[in-house]
Scaffold this motif. Structure first.
Motif, mmCIF file in Angstrom:
data_model
loop_
_atom_site.group_PDB
_atom_site.id
_atom_site.type_symbol
_atom_site.label_atom_id
_atom_site.label_comp_id
_atom_site.label_asym_id
_atom_site.label_seq_id
_atom_site.Cartn_x
_atom_site.Cartn_y
_atom_site.Cartn_z
ATOM 1 N N ILE A 59 51.174 62.241 78.597
ATOM 2 C CA ILE A 59 51.685 63.601 78.417
ATOM 3 C C ILE A 59 51.994 63.873 76.952
ATOM 4 O O ILE A 59 51.601 64.905 76.387
ATOM 5 C CB ILE A 59 52.939 63.823 79.290
ATOM 6 C CG1 ILE A 59 52.609 63.597 80.774
ATOM 7 C CG2 ILE A 59 53.496 65.222 79.072
ATOM 8 C CD1 ILE A 59 51.615 64.572 81.332
ATOM 9 N N ASN A 60 52.695 62.936 76.306
ATOM 10 C CA ASN A 60 53.008 63.133 74.895
ATOM 11 C C ASN A 60 51.750 63.092 74.034
ATOM 12 O O ASN A 60 51.682 63.768 72.992
ATOM 13 C CB ASN A 60 54.009 62.076 74.426
ATOM 14 C CG ASN A 60 55.441 62.424 74.808
ATOM 15 O OD1 ASN A 60 55.742 63.575 75.141
ATOM 16 N ND2 ASN A 60 56.321 61.442 74.779
ATOM 17 N N TRP A 61 50.760 62.301 74.441
ATOM 18 C CA TRP A 61 49.494 62.296 73.696
ATOM 19 C C TRP A 61 48.825 63.667 73.784
ATOM 20 O O TRP A 61 48.320 64.192 72.784
ATOM 21 C CB TRP A 61 48.571 61.228 74.261
ATOM 22 C CG TRP A 61 47.171 61.304 73.708
ATOM 23 C CD1 TRP A 61 46.729 60.808 72.525
ATOM 24 C CD2 TRP A 61 46.061 61.951 74.333
ATOM 25 N NE1 TRP A 61 45.393 61.095 72.350
ATOM 26 C CE2 TRP A 61 44.955 61.796 73.445
ATOM 27 C CE3 TRP A 61 45.873 62.629 75.530
ATOM 28 C CZ2 TRP A 61 43.693 62.308 73.738
ATOM 29 C CZ3 TRP A 61 44.614 63.138 75.823
ATOM 30 C CH2 TRP A 61 43.545 62.978 74.938
ATOM 31 N N ILE A 103 52.971 57.522 82.476
ATOM 32 C CA ILE A 103 52.401 58.788 82.001
ATOM 33 C C ILE A 103 53.396 59.539 81.127
ATOM 34 O O ILE A 103 53.030 60.133 80.104
ATOM 35 C CB ILE A 103 51.959 59.652 83.207
ATOM 36 C CG1 ILE A 103 50.759 59.006 83.919
ATOM 37 C CG2 ILE A 103 51.606 61.067 82.765
ATOM 38 C CD1 ILE A 103 50.342 59.735 85.172
ATOM 39 N N PHE A 104 54.685 59.487 81.503
ATOM 40 C CA PHE A 104 55.716 60.200 80.748
ATOM 41 C C PHE A 104 56.390 59.312 79.700
ATOM 42 O O PHE A 104 57.445 59.683 79.180
ATOM 43 C CB PHE A 104 56.783 60.750 81.700
ATOM 44 C CG PHE A 104 56.342 61.957 82.468
ATOM 45 C CD1 PHE A 104 56.341 63.209 81.884
ATOM 46 C CD2 PHE A 104 55.922 61.850 83.783
ATOM 47 C CE1 PHE A 104 55.942 64.326 82.590
ATOM 48 C CE2 PHE A 104 55.517 62.949 84.511
ATOM 49 C CZ PHE A 104 55.520 64.202 83.904
ATOM 50 N N ALA A 111 55.981 56.177 91.266
ATOM 51 C CA ALA A 111 56.983 56.315 90.211
ATOM 52 C C ALA A 111 56.625 55.481 88.987
ATOM 53 O O ALA A 111 56.826 55.924 87.850
ATOM 54 C CB ALA A 111 58.354 55.913 90.738
ATOM 55 N N LEU A 112 56.074 54.286 89.182
ATOM 56 C CA LEU A 112 55.676 53.447 88.051
ATOM 57 C C LEU A 112 54.551 54.091 87.248
ATOM 58 O O LEU A 112 54.559 54.094 86.016
ATOM 59 C CB LEU A 112 55.251 52.065 88.550
ATOM 60 C CG LEU A 112 56.383 51.115 88.956
ATOM 61 C CD1 LEU A 112 55.814 49.837 89.557
ATOM 62 C CD2 LEU A 112 57.260 50.779 87.755
ATOM 63 N N VAL A 113 53.567 54.644 87.963
ATOM 64 C CA VAL A 113 52.448 55.294 87.271
ATOM 65 C C VAL A 113 52.936 56.493 86.469
ATOM 66 O O VAL A 113 52.585 56.673 85.290
ATOM 67 C CB VAL A 113 51.367 55.709 88.289
ATOM 68 C CG1 VAL A 113 50.317 56.595 87.618
ATOM 69 C CG2 VAL A 113 50.704 54.483 88.899
ATOM 70 N N PHE A 114 53.772 57.326 87.088
ATOM 71 C CA PHE A 114 54.267 58.504 86.374
ATOM 72 C C PHE A 114 55.228 58.127 85.248
ATOM 73 O O PHE A 114 55.330 58.849 84.254
ATOM 74 C CB PHE A 114 54.949 59.461 87.350
ATOM 75 C CG PHE A 114 54.000 60.381 88.042
ATOM 76 C CD1 PHE A 114 53.681 61.616 87.491
ATOM 77 C CD2 PHE A 114 53.401 60.024 89.229
ATOM 78 C CE1 PHE A 114 52.803 62.473 88.117
ATOM 79 C CE2 PHE A 114 52.506 60.873 89.874
ATOM 80 C CZ PHE A 114 52.207 62.098 89.314
ATOM 81 N N THR A 115 55.915 57.002 85.389
ATOM 82 C CA THR A 115 56.764 56.531 84.293
ATOM 83 C C THR A 115 55.928 56.201 83.076
ATOM 84 O O THR A 115 56.308 56.522 81.935
ATOM 85 C CB THR A 115 57.571 55.299 84.747
ATOM 86 O OG1 THR A 115 58.425 55.670 85.830
ATOM 87 C CG2 THR A 115 58.419 54.767 83.607
#
Length: 331
Positions: A167-169, A159-160, A153-157
């Motif tokens: 993702i936004n990049w 990333i998002f 969850a920390l890694v995907f947080t």
């Protein structure tokens, strides 16, 4: 030579004569009959301790939680209970937060479960073919499942993340404006569902793979001789052959979606994690349970949410059984 009485005592022949009962066939030897009863009763002897443990550690907490839900209880004074009957359930029924959490639980469950199982099915189908380094790919598919939910969850947080997330990049490179994944309802639910999909797809794929390898090879050979393509073999041989495993994974995924807690909690990055965002946009039933019990200190209302989650699972299983019976009748 042993007499008939001696044989009867030894369990080889019933006393009194020829060993026939009612003139029809030979009577079953008593020793063999007792042995058969022992064999039939053996599974119950092994299973009985499990149900004793289940009653002690599962059934009792379930009953105790239902008892707490009928009282007004605070976390600091669990020994002080005020009887309120079904008032907690009535208040929960009229609480807009409960219906919002229920809707979020269902939508996140659908968004995460359907793609997850479809991807797992396709991945298992690919792994079922003979390929080089197949063991490596099978072990690699289990790595997300073995990863801690907090770490994932920390890694995907990150990333998002809105300003510096990957993702936004990537969206910015194609001219799409940055998305506020945590503040907006549907982007937040999609992001949380992505974490669930990443963690559980490989696990379900290995379950499907084990079921696929149990399908006899002659079924595929017969289908191939009949001119069936690979896709037709998959839809007419593989899917029916692993239907019970598919139902099993659907049940597991439904239970997991109902109890979703860690992913949205960590995704909130702070106080908003418990409430599921500033506007409860991704608060699940698990988060609502935690908020009522460990933030608002209302253990009676928290137990009521827990029982609502349990009854939701019971309702889903009842509907599933009814659909299965209707299908069997129509077929």
């Amino acid at each position: 030579m042993a007499t008939s009485t001696t044989k009867a005592l030894a369990g080889e022949e019933p006393p009194g004569g020829s060993g026939r009962t009612g003139g029809e066939g030979k009577a079953r030897p008593r020793g063999a009959l007792l042995h058969r009863l022992d064999v039939k009763g053996a599974p119950y002897a092994f299973v009985a301790p499990f149900f004793v443990v289940f009653a002690a550690f599962s059934f009792y907490p379930l009953v105790y939680t239902s008892w707490i839900s009928l009282h007004d209880v605070e976390l600091a004074t669990l020994d002080v209970m005020e009887w309120v009957a079904f008032d907690n359930y009535v208040e929960l029924w009229g609480d807009s937060r409960f219906w919002n959490a229920l809707q979020n639980t269902i939508t996140i469950g659908v968004i995460s479960t359907v793609p997850q199982l479809m991807m797992a099915l396709g991945l298992a189908h690919l792994l079922n073919y003979r390929m080089r380094a197949s063991l490596f790919f099978r072990v690699a598919s289990l790595v997300p499942y073995a990863t801690s939910v907090a770490a994932a969850a920390l890694v995907f947080t990150m990333i998002f993340e809105r300003d510096f997330g990957m993702i936004n990049w990537a969206l910015g490179t194609v001219g799409i404006d940055p998305v506020n994944w945590e503040a907006d309802k549907w982007p937040a639910q999609v992001a949380i569902s992505t974490i669930v999909i990443w963690r559980w797809t490989g696990y379900n794929a290995l379950l499907y793979l084990a079921a696929m390898q149990a399908i006899p090879a002659d079924r595929y050979e017969a289908a191939s001789l009949d001119g069936a393509s690979r896709w037709q073999q998959f839809t007419h041989v593989t899917i029916p052959g692993i239907r019970s495993t598919i139902v099993f994974t659907i049940v597991l995924s439904t239970i997991g979606a109902t109890q979703l807690f860690g992913e949205p909690l960590i995704f909130g990055q702070g106080p908003n994690g418990v409430t599921g965002g500033a506007d409860n946009q991704y608060q699940t039933l698990g988060l609502l349970l935690y908020e009522e019990g460990w933030k608002n200190y209302q253990m009676g209302r928290s137990a009521t949410v827990a029982w609502a989650m349990f009854m939701l699972l019971v309702l889903v299983f009842v509907v599933q059984r009814l659909i299965k019976r209707l299908r069997s009748r129509t077929s």
